[in-house]
Write a protein that holds these residues in place. Structure first.
Motif, PDB file in Angstrom:
ATOM      1  N   ASN A  40      51.283   5.109 -52.772  1.00 11.68           N
ATOM      2  CA  ASN A  40      50.306   3.939 -53.801  1.00 11.68           C
ATOM      3  C   ASN A  40      49.290   4.257 -51.746  1.00 11.68           C
ATOM      4  OD1 ASN A  40      52.106   3.326 -51.000  1.00 11.68           O
ATOM      5  ND2 ASN A  40      52.108   1.262 -52.018  1.00 11.68           N
ATOM      6  N   TYR A  41      50.079   4.182 -50.794  1.00 11.24           N
ATOM      7  CA  TYR A  41      49.435   4.391 -49.572  1.00 11.24           C
ATOM      8  C   TYR A  41      47.806   5.916 -49.823  1.00 11.24           C
ATOM      9  CZ  TYR A  41      47.389   5.883 -44.808  1.00 11.24           C
ATOM     10  OH  TYR A  41      46.448   6.337 -44.391  1.00 11.24           O
ATOM     11  N   PHE A  42      48.131   6.973 -49.807  1.00  7.73           N
ATOM     12  CA  PHE A  42      47.277   7.391 -50.518  1.00  7.73           C
ATOM     13  C   PHE A  42      46.467   7.422 -51.043  1.00  7.73           C
ATOM     14  CE2 PHE A  42      50.625  10.610 -48.974  1.00  7.73           C
ATOM     15  CZ  PHE A  42      50.315  11.364 -48.261  1.00  7.73           C
ATOM     16  N   ASP A  43      46.933   6.275 -52.155  1.00  8.43           N
ATOM     17  CA  ASP A  43      46.040   6.295 -53.666  1.00  8.43           C
ATOM     18  C   ASP A  43      44.909   5.028 -53.299  1.00  8.43           C
ATOM     19  OD1 ASP A  43      47.534   7.539 -55.244  1.00  8.43           O
ATOM     20  OD2 ASP A  43      49.194   6.077 -56.441  1.00  8.43           O
ATOM     21  N   LYS A  55      41.499   5.710 -53.983  1.00 13.28           N
ATOM     22  CA  LYS A  55      40.059   4.657 -53.918  1.00 13.28           C
ATOM     23  C   LYS A  55      39.244   4.383 -53.055  1.00 13.28           C
ATOM     24  CE  LYS A  55      40.700   0.008 -56.153  1.00 13.28           C
ATOM     25  NZ  LYS A  55      41.778  -1.570 -56.489  1.00 13.28           N
ATOM     26  N   ASN A  56      40.049   3.548 -51.670  1.00 11.59           N
ATOM     27  CA  ASN A  56      38.610   3.475 -50.514  1.00 11.59           C
ATOM     28  C   ASN A  56      37.406   4.714 -50.333  1.00 11.59           C
ATOM     29  OD1 ASN A  56      40.049   1.003 -50.124  1.00 11.59           O
ATOM     30  ND2 ASN A  56      41.265   2.270 -48.224  1.00 11.59           N
ATOM     31  N   PHE A 109      31.654   5.989 -54.867  1.00 14.90           N
ATOM     32  CA  PHE A 109      31.028   7.046 -55.908  1.00 14.90           C
ATOM     33  C   PHE A 109      31.391   6.005 -57.512  1.00 14.90           C
ATOM     34  CE2 PHE A 109      32.338  10.360 -59.016  1.00 14.90           C
ATOM     35  CZ  PHE A 109      31.249  10.687 -58.811  1.00 14.90           C
ATOM     36  N   ALA A 110      32.184   5.560 -57.880  1.00 14.06           N
ATOM     37  CA  ALA A 110      32.170   5.002 -59.302  1.00 14.06           C
ATOM     38  C   ALA A 110      31.314   3.692 -59.781  1.00 14.06           C
ATOM     39  CB  ALA A 110      33.863   4.487 -59.383  1.00 14.06           C
ATOM     40  N   ALA A 111      30.863   3.169 -58.429  1.00 20.53           N
ATOM     41  CA  ALA A 111      29.983   1.778 -58.784  1.00 20.53           C
ATOM     42  C   ALA A 111      28.510   2.956 -58.551  1.00 20.53           C
ATOM     43  CB  ALA A 111      29.454   1.494 -57.038  1.00 20.53           C
TER      44      ALA A 111
END
Length: 440
Positions: free
Chosen positions: A417-420, A424-425, A430-432
């Motif tokens: 979850n650290y890498f996730d 995500k950050n 990019f997603a926006a």
């Protein structure tokens, strides 16, 4: 293992941790990673210094100001309520507004000294022309540069250093007084001509190789100051034990004077020389006093391990090269002897370190035909020998209720979850932006 509490220094609010064999601090700029590393470096060096001097009377606020705050450029970092507490093998150390002391621990007489090396982010300064003649303040960068100027001469063409997975070699050319790089195709260039990445990684790599290999295979050059320290320590121990045998009580002032006289005494050196000769000849009849003094000489006359502290190993390196560097560093250090601490901004270093920990867990299951993974085996490190801390807002940001505040799970692996979260950050913007792309 050494334990630390650091409060209210620079951006640090409060951290409480125990060092491991391999340690990594990750966080954004100005989060306090280097502050922690510098405090660790000072405390480990102080413990070594005390072992050489055999007393703690000299440890004072002014001493700490010079050797920690000035040397590591932390003079303006002390905030209201600042504190450093260090629990080592040989000493306990406390530094606050109201208290400053180092205290010898039971059994310190048997402790052995090691190397303490701080490799700063500014290490590529060694490539500057005529660096030895430049006037510099007594900072850690200057200390590294002058250490480098002594170390690099030991690796000439006949014993060039292989930069393993980087597929390069390094040597010092005495005739031209230049640091040379041998490229994979055999071409040679000066280090000052190389890329910024190589100018950063080569001094780091070669110095770590020196600390993990060369010093254990060769006799180090001993400066007059170090020789004097060793003789002083041996004299002090001999006199203290002799006076105890004779039931003579000596205050510190009288002891210091006796040590000065003993160091200058040919008789004392003759006694030690005779004792060493008898010891080499297998004579077991030495009295306890001489046995103790000879054991002390063995413990403090040469390094028995290295404490290596590296700022930002990833500087100017491509992600693939960052991974290879971590593999090589873990291969170079002797995890049963040496200690490594790294500060970083790069999640790629954590990916590489996680690979090496996972490798240690599954190495018995790796088939022989997996040549790539088989070649990694020398880089594998047991997860229980590794601690990884994420620092945010002056404190560690642990995974769950981890007792040492690391971001590792019960197996010692860095949590996915650290890498996730990091990915995500990166991908949020990019997603926006993708929402505004034309469908075609």
């Amino acid at each position: 293992m050494p334990k630390f509490i650091i409060d209210k220094i620079g951006p640090i609010e409060h951290v409480d941790f125990t060092l491991n064999k391999v340690n990594m601090l990750i966080g954004p700029q100005s989060s306090g990673k280097s502050t922690i590393a510098k405090v660790i470096s000072f405390c480990l060096w102080l413990e070594k210094d005390v072992l050489m001097r055999r007393n703690t009377d000299y440890v004072s606020w002014s001493f700490v100001e010079k050797q920690l705050l000035e040397f590591h450029k932390l003079k303006n970092y002390l905030n209201e309520g600042y504190a450093i507490f260090f629990v080592g093998d040989a000493i306990d150390f406390c530094y606050t507004k109201d208290m400053c002391f180092a205290k010898l621990k039971d059994g310190f007489e048997r402790c052995k000294i090691g190397k303490v090396a701080y490799i700063p982010a500014e290490r590529n300064a060694v490539t500057l022309p005529n660096i030895a003649s430049l006037k510099m303040p007594e900072y850690n960068t200057r200390s590294f540069i002058f250490d480098w100027l002594e170390v690099h001469q030991k690796f000439q063409k006949k014993n060039a250093v292989d930069l393993l997975k980087l597929k390069l070699k390094y040597y010092y050319d005495e005739s031209s007084q230049k640091d040379m790089i041998v490229l994979e195709d055999g071409k040679e260039i000066g280090l000052e001509e190389a890329s910024s990445g190589l100018q950063s990684v080569v001094p780091l790599y070669v110095y770590v190789y020196y600390l993990t290999h060369w010093i254990y295979d060769h006799q180090e050059d001993i400066s007059f100051e170090k020789k004097d320290r060793i003789e002083g320590a041996l004299s002090r121990e001999y006199i203290k034990m002799f006076s105890k045998q004779m039931n003579v009580v000596m205050d510190e002032e009288f002891l210091n004077q006796a040590v000065k006289e003993a160091k200058l005494s040919p008789g004392f050196k003759k006694i030690l020389g005779t004792a060493k000769t008898l010891k080499k000849a297998g004579n077991d009849s030495l009295d306890n006093l001489l046995e103790t003094v000879l054991e002390l000489e063995e413990n403090i006359s040469h390094p028995h391990y290295s404490n290596i502290i590296v700022e930002e190993p990833e500087l100017n390196l491509f992600p693939e090269t960052q991974k290879d560097l971590i593999y090589d560093l873990l291969e170079m250090i002797n995890s049963g002897r040496d200690h490594l601490l790294m500060t970083t901004h790069s999640p790629y270093l954590l990916y590489a370190l996680n690979n090496c920990m996972l490798g240690a867990l599954v190495q018995e299951n790796i088939p022989e035909e997996e040549e790539g993974l088989q070649k990694m085996k020398d880089s594998f490190v047991k997860p229980e020998d590794v601690s990884v801390w994420e620092i945010k807002n002056g404190k560690f940001f642990p995974y769950k209720e981890n007792p040492n505040y690391t971001i590792q799970d019960e197996r010692g692996l860095i949590r996915n979850n650290y890498f996730d979260r990091i990915m995500k950050n990166i991908m949020t913007d990019f997603a926006a932006l993708m929402d505004y792309c034309d469908e075609d």
